[in-house]
Design an enzyme around this catalytic site. Structure first.
Site, PDB file in Angstrom:
ATOM      1  N   ASP A  60       6.817 -13.665  20.038  1.00 57.37           N
ATOM      2  CA  ASP A  60       7.187 -12.561  20.937  1.00 57.37           C
ATOM      3  C   ASP A  60       5.912 -11.971  21.550  1.00 57.37           C
ATOM      4  O   ASP A  60       4.888 -11.809  20.877  1.00 57.37           O
ATOM      5  CB  ASP A  60       7.950 -11.479  20.160  1.00 57.37           C
ATOM      6  N   HIS A  65      18.626 -15.328  22.378  1.00 58.65           N
ATOM      7  CA  HIS A  65      17.420 -15.473  21.558  1.00 58.65           C
ATOM      8  C   HIS A  65      17.664 -14.819  20.209  1.00 58.65           C
ATOM      9  O   HIS A  65      18.296 -13.769  20.121  1.00 58.65           O
ATOM     10  CB  HIS A  65      16.189 -14.863  22.231  1.00 58.65           C
TER      11      HIS A  65
HETATM   12  P1  5GP Z   1      15.815  -8.270  23.331  1.00 53.65           P
HETATM   13  O1  5GP Z   1      15.650  -6.786  23.443  1.00 53.65           O
HETATM   14  O2  5GP Z   1      16.425  -8.863  24.565  1.00 53.65           O
HETATM   15  O3  5GP Z   1      16.544  -8.664  22.073  1.00 53.65           O
HETATM   16  O4  5GP Z   1      14.370  -8.867  23.136  1.00 53.65           O
HETATM   17  C1  5GP Z   1      13.613  -9.410  24.170  1.00 53.65           C
HETATM   18  C2  5GP Z   1      12.264  -9.732  23.575  1.00 53.65           C
HETATM   19  O5  5GP Z   1      11.590 -10.580  24.467  1.00 53.65           O
HETATM   20  C3  5GP Z   1      11.383  -8.508  23.318  1.00 53.65           C
HETATM   21  O6  5GP Z   1      11.032  -8.449  21.949  1.00 53.65           O
HETATM   22  C4  5GP Z   1      10.172  -8.759  24.231  1.00 53.65           C
HETATM   23  O7  5GP Z   1       8.951  -8.335  23.673  1.00 53.65           O
HETATM   24  C5  5GP Z   1      10.219 -10.262  24.431  1.00 53.65           C
HETATM   25  N1  5GP Z   1       9.666 -10.724  25.698  1.00 53.65           N
HETATM   26  C6  5GP Z   1       9.916 -10.208  26.934  1.00 53.65           C
HETATM   27  N2  5GP Z   1       9.239 -10.924  27.879  1.00 53.65           N
HETATM   28  C7  5GP Z   1       8.553 -11.881  27.214  1.00 53.65           C
HETATM   29  C8  5GP Z   1       7.682 -12.918  27.651  1.00 53.65           C
HETATM   30  O8  5GP Z   1       7.393 -13.108  28.842  1.00 53.65           O
HETATM   31  N3  5GP Z   1       7.155 -13.730  26.696  1.00 53.65           N
HETATM   32  C9  5GP Z   1       7.463 -13.563  25.358  1.00 53.65           C
HETATM   33  N4  5GP Z   1       6.899 -14.416  24.498  1.00 53.65           N
HETATM   34  N5  5GP Z   1       8.288 -12.594  24.916  1.00 53.65           N
HETATM   35  C10 5GP Z   1       8.825 -11.760  25.832  1.00 53.65           C
END
Ligand code: 5GP
Length: 120
Positions: A33, A104
């Site tokens: 992440d 994810h």
């Molecule tokens: P959600 O809130 O959708 O469950 O989590 C999305 C996750 O994606 C977050 O923890 C955020 O830090 C991660 N994330 C967002 N953009 C990117 C990116 O460009 N690369 C990576 N490796 N992680 C990302």
């Protein structure tokens, strides 16, 4: 809702954005992440265009489902999370504050992760 093929994880899968890869299988990709919330914070995603777990389980093939489930367990082993313990979590939809509309699973490890949710 139609899958947004411009979401960041779709772009990572197409190689348009970089990622720190942890593991890759025929149908799944795991990477760190970008904004880790624990010493180990890895995201595991299916390579197919699925927005959520509901979407994935409704449409994915058995091979994709098996591959993704196995990849999550393999990641937990590969990053050394097994002995100490770890948490997996998938945010789906508005109430869960899902930010990226591509399925994810978060794998958190490396410290005591506290209670599952804050009480409202
Ligand atoms: P959600 O809130 O959708 O469950 O989590 C999305 C996750 O994606 C977050 O923890 C955020 O830090 C991660 N994330 C967002 N953009 C990117 C990116 O460009 N690369 C990576 N490796 N992680 C990302």
């Amino acid at each position: 809702m139609a899958y947004d093929s411009n979401n960041v994880f779709a772009r990572i899968l197409r190689g348009e954005l970089p990622c720190k890869k942890v593991h890759e299988t025929a149908h799944s990709l795991a990477f760190h992440d970008i904004n880790p919330l624990a010493p180990t914070h890895v995201l595991v995603i299916p390579k197919g265009a699925y927005e959520s777990l509901a979407d994935f389980t409704a449409k994915a093939t058995d091979a994709e489902l098996a591959d993704f489930t196995r990849a999550i367990g393999e990641v937990a082993r590969m990053v050394g999370a097994e002995p100490g313990g770890y948490r997996i979590l998938a945010n789906s939809g508005t109430d869960a504050n899902q930010e990226v509309p591509h399925l994810h699973v978060h794998v958190f490890a490396g410290r005591n992760l506290g209670p599952m949710l804050k009480r409202a």
